[in-house]
Design a protein around this motif. Sequence first.
Motif, PDB file in Angstrom:
ATOM      1  N   LEU A   1       1.017  -1.142  -0.211  1.00  0.00           N
ATOM      2  CA  LEU A   1       0.156  -0.218   0.385  1.00  0.00           C
ATOM      3  C   LEU A   1       1.317   0.757  -0.215  1.00  0.00           C
ATOM      4  CD1 LEU A   1      -3.192  -0.630   2.648  1.00  0.00           C
ATOM      5  CD2 LEU A   1      -2.596  -0.285   0.525  1.00  0.00           C
ATOM      6  N   ILE A   2       1.615   0.678   0.988  1.00  0.00           N
ATOM      7  CA  ILE A   2       2.594   2.182   0.973  1.00  0.00           C
ATOM      8  C   ILE A   2       3.810   2.540  -0.429  1.00  0.00           C
ATOM      9  CG2 ILE A   2       4.978   3.539   2.038  1.00  0.00           C
ATOM     10  CD1 ILE A   2       4.331   1.819   4.030  1.00  0.00           C
ATOM     11  N   LYS A   3       4.068   1.252  -0.875  1.00  0.00           N
ATOM     12  CA  LYS A   3       4.337   1.909  -2.904  1.00  0.00           C
ATOM     13  C   LYS A   3       3.812   1.997  -3.389  1.00  0.00           C
ATOM     14  CE  LYS A   3       9.299   0.532  -0.761  1.00  0.00           C
ATOM     15  NZ  LYS A   3       9.745   1.824  -1.239  1.00  0.00           N
ATOM     16  N   LEU A   4       2.453   1.697  -4.144  1.00  0.00           N
ATOM     17  CA  LEU A   4       1.644   1.876  -4.323  1.00  0.00           C
ATOM     18  C   LEU A   4       1.392   3.163  -4.315  1.00  0.00           C
ATOM     19  CD1 LEU A   4      -0.546  -0.891  -4.224  1.00  0.00           C
ATOM     20  CD2 LEU A   4       0.177  -0.658  -6.219  1.00  0.00           C
ATOM     21  N   GLY A   5       1.110   4.058  -3.100  1.00  0.00           N
ATOM     22  CA  GLY A   5       0.820   5.205  -2.352  1.00  0.00           C
ATOM     23  C   GLY A   5       1.390   6.633  -3.707  1.00  0.00           C
ATOM     24  N   GLU A   6       2.967   5.937  -2.904  1.00  0.00           N
ATOM     25  CA  GLU A   6       4.196   6.476  -3.267  1.00  0.00           C
ATOM     26  C   GLU A   6       4.185   6.606  -5.094  1.00  0.00           C
ATOM     27  OE1 GLU A   6       7.827   4.626  -2.402  1.00  0.00           O
ATOM     28  OE2 GLU A   6       7.462   5.850  -0.238  1.00  0.00           O
ATOM     29  N   ALA A   7       3.645   5.872  -5.881  1.00  0.00           N
ATOM     30  CA  ALA A   7       3.398   5.739  -6.568  1.00  0.00           C
ATOM     31  C   ALA A   7       2.510   5.645  -7.461  1.00  0.00           C
ATOM     32  CB  ALA A   7       3.591   3.961  -7.657  1.00  0.00           C
ATOM     33  N   VAL A   8       1.036   6.259  -6.821  1.00  0.00           N
ATOM     34  CA  VAL A   8       0.557   7.094  -7.733  1.00  0.00           C
ATOM     35  C   VAL A   8       0.547   8.530  -7.474  1.00  0.00           C
ATOM     36  CG1 VAL A   8      -2.191   8.087  -6.714  1.00  0.00           C
ATOM     37  CG2 VAL A   8      -1.237   5.384  -7.059  1.00  0.00           C
ATOM     38  N   ARG A   9       1.053   8.781  -6.476  1.00  0.00           N
ATOM     39  CA  ARG A   9       1.739  10.445  -6.173  1.00  0.00           C
ATOM     40  C   ARG A   9       2.303  11.337  -7.367  1.00  0.00           C
ATOM     41  NH1 ARG A   9       0.639   8.715  -1.151  1.00  0.00           N
ATOM     42  NH2 ARG A   9       3.081   8.125  -0.358  1.00  0.00           N
ATOM     43  N   ASP A  10       3.697  10.313  -7.580  1.00  0.00           N
ATOM     44  CA  ASP A  10       4.339  10.321  -8.739  1.00  0.00           C
ATOM     45  C   ASP A  10       4.084  10.773  -9.836  1.00  0.00           C
ATOM     46  OD1 ASP A  10       6.607  10.670  -6.600  1.00  0.00           O
ATOM     47  OD2 ASP A  10       7.541   8.385  -6.906  1.00  0.00           O
ATOM     48  N   THR A  11       3.381   9.204  -9.797  1.00  0.00           N
ATOM     49  CA  THR A  11       2.650   9.194 -11.457  1.00  0.00           C
ATOM     50  C   THR A  11       1.971  10.264 -11.641  1.00  0.00           C
ATOM     51  OG1 THR A  11       2.621   7.204 -11.694  1.00  0.00           O
ATOM     52  CG2 THR A  11       1.581   8.101 -13.248  1.00  0.00           C
ATOM     53  N   PHE A  12       1.061  11.290 -10.487  1.00  0.00           N
ATOM     54  CA  PHE A  12       0.579  11.939 -11.016  1.00  0.00           C
ATOM     55  C   PHE A  12       1.479  13.403 -10.732  1.00  0.00           C
ATOM     56  CE2 PHE A  12      -3.240  15.399  -9.251  1.00  0.00           C
ATOM     57  CZ  PHE A  12      -4.021  14.426  -9.750  1.00  0.00           C
ATOM     58  N   ALA A  13       2.684  13.602 -10.306  1.00  0.00           N
ATOM     59  CA  ALA A  13       3.662  14.520 -10.654  1.00  0.00           C
ATOM     60  C   ALA A  13       3.276  14.615 -12.089  1.00  0.00           C
ATOM     61  CB  ALA A  13       3.886  14.770  -9.551  1.00  0.00           C
ATOM     62  N   ASN A  14       3.899  13.604 -12.368  1.00  0.00           N
ATOM     63  CA  ASN A  14       4.343  13.721 -14.265  1.00  0.00           C
ATOM     64  C   ASN A  14       3.240  13.310 -14.922  1.00  0.00           C
ATOM     65  OD1 ASN A  14       7.062  12.375 -12.833  1.00  0.00           O
ATOM     66  ND2 ASN A  14       6.568  10.337 -12.869  1.00  0.00           N
ATOM     67  N   PHE A  15       2.801  13.649 -14.726  1.00  0.00           N
ATOM     68  CA  PHE A  15       1.253  13.872 -15.449  1.00  0.00           C
ATOM     69  C   PHE A  15       0.924  15.469 -15.247  1.00  0.00           C
ATOM     70  CE2 PHE A  15      -3.480  14.474 -15.727  1.00  0.00           C
ATOM     71  CZ  PHE A  15      -3.546  13.938 -17.569  1.00  0.00           C
ATOM     72  N   GLU A  16       0.981  15.644 -14.388  1.00  0.00           N
ATOM     73  CA  GLU A  16       0.992  17.250 -14.331  1.00  0.00           C
ATOM     74  C   GLU A  16       2.341  17.762 -15.228  1.00  0.00           C
ATOM     75  OE1 GLU A  16       2.227  20.722 -12.045  1.00  0.00           O
ATOM     76  OE2 GLU A  16       1.307  19.282 -10.583  1.00  0.00           O
TER      77      GLU A  16
END
Length: 646
Positions: free
Chosen positions: A350-365
Amino acid sequence: MPRKGMRSIFFHPPKFSPSPSPSRNFSSTPSSPSTHRISFSDSMMEDNIINAEAIITKWDPDSSSYAKITSLFYENRREARNFLRAVSNLQSAMQFYVADSSSSSSPQKLVHCQHLMQTAIKRLEKEFYQILAANRDHLDPESVSARSSTATTRSSTSDYDYDTEDEILISAGASISEVERDASLAMVDLRSIVECMISSGYGKECVKIYKIIRKSIVDEGIYRLGFDRTGSNRHLHKLDWEVVEIKIKGWLHAIKVAVKTLFLGERILSDHVFSTSGPIKESCFSEIAKEAALALFGFAESVTKCKRSPEKLFRFLDMYNAISELWPDIETIFSYESTSAVRSQAVASLIKLGEAVRDTFANFESAIQKDSSRSPVPGGGVHPLTKYVMNYVCFLGDYSGILSDIFADYPLEIRSPLPDSLLQNSPTAENPLSSIATRIEWLILVLLCKLDGKAERYKDVSLSYMFLANNLQYVVSKIRSSDLSLLLGEEWVTKHESKVRLYAANYERMAWNKVIQTIPPNPTAEIPLDEAREAFRRFNSAFESAYRTQASWVVSDAKLKDEIKVSIARKIVPPYRAFYEKYRVRLQSETSLDVLVRFAPEDLENHLSDLFYGSGSVSGSVSVSVSVRPASVRSQGSNSSSRCYG
């Protein structure tokens, strides 16, 4: 824990043989109470040994081919219960002779009992294995779960004390199915054998058999669910994303069934079968399920090591959502200390997936801001970036609950020169969803600012406004038709709808003001015919130029398209109609009237109705001279123009 089977050692009436046994003293000579008690107990133990020997020998696999191929519990359940009771009584006899050091015959009797016990345990091991193997299908998780509600009601007594098989079925309920019946009987038999073997000191033997068979069932179940444990999770990042995505889809299905059915069923079964020993049931479940569970939850963490890109965000969210929804079940099923590694792995994923989501969200922006497409969209239509971003954002709206959890402790950090004062939504403690609303609003703001820059690439200012109106209308429509309208709020939608109308008004002003200005301010006022002729000429030129220029322009939204057409028609057609009707008759004598007065009011409406389809070809091309007909004739064919003005 006291058991009826063990109590029967002291309360079961002895079975006397027809002739007096040499070991018994029936003399009338008075004896001391101690001597009588010892001889009476010894007599009971001997009877227990005799009875046990009879039934144990009968079912000795080495004694007859019938005993070798026949299942005791399948063939005669009542005799199976007697067999278990005989083993329990034999164990009591062994304990008695161990404690009876005064008798010289005790060692020999103890050796005989030990031999019988080994034969009985050999039989029970065979029965235990046969029941587990033969009921692989009946002891499926669904049947086990159904049985679990009735299994706990008999936890205080031994299951092999049932007087009749019917009691099992009655306890399971009147609507019990055939599969549930078979599962119930199998679970009862397994538990009875386990209790007997553990109490006799042979628990390791049944535990070993149980672990081997049930672990193979779990491993097979995981395989059938489509999750391949043989492939190493460590190399996932080296695979093409298309391959990884296929694995993720299989994992999403497997994890839900595995937790709610497979692992739950195994936990229920082990808790029931080994209910008399907490450490044993924990050990069994841990060894059976732990390895498979670690592989399942470890897969999610391994996926996060793949290279980040916007299209992977939704798979990360799907996996995060799956584990978070299953977390209460994971905590309950893997509550043992020996399975704490499974809980830890689930949390780590869960922690790693949360980090991946936040990083990918930033990459999308960042990807929005770095978009380098330079070619203007033909006709001022909706930009591909707008479609991509809004489709992406609308999908994010479906995960608003999960996203609010992932970003709960990570406030938005503005990394661009755009002022955050432009944001309407701000996170509050009362509304955790406002956090993700702010982020989605920020993504849209980044997109709109990017579109402002792309609008400047149009040489025609009116077309740049058309471009902005088209794209903002697309944004608003996507928000309005999705759950994001609730997330961002009606105020946000209304505000941006007003901006669309403002862009459209600016387009009209820039594109059509020259045409409007060619019509006299007071179209019915008296002016010299020369001025009237010049007004018609200027109008013809301006309208033709505007029409030709905008013939290939497009308005994608049907409602916006109609609104713009109606607005333009209302500004042009009524004053032109008044001017046309006043001076057309007065110019009737002109030799080239069809050149001077090229458009009737109905022609304007028809031409305007052909605009904004983006094809570049229209039904009433201004390059063709429009014949001048009597007003009465033209009015007959003007009904079709009411869709644009009326």
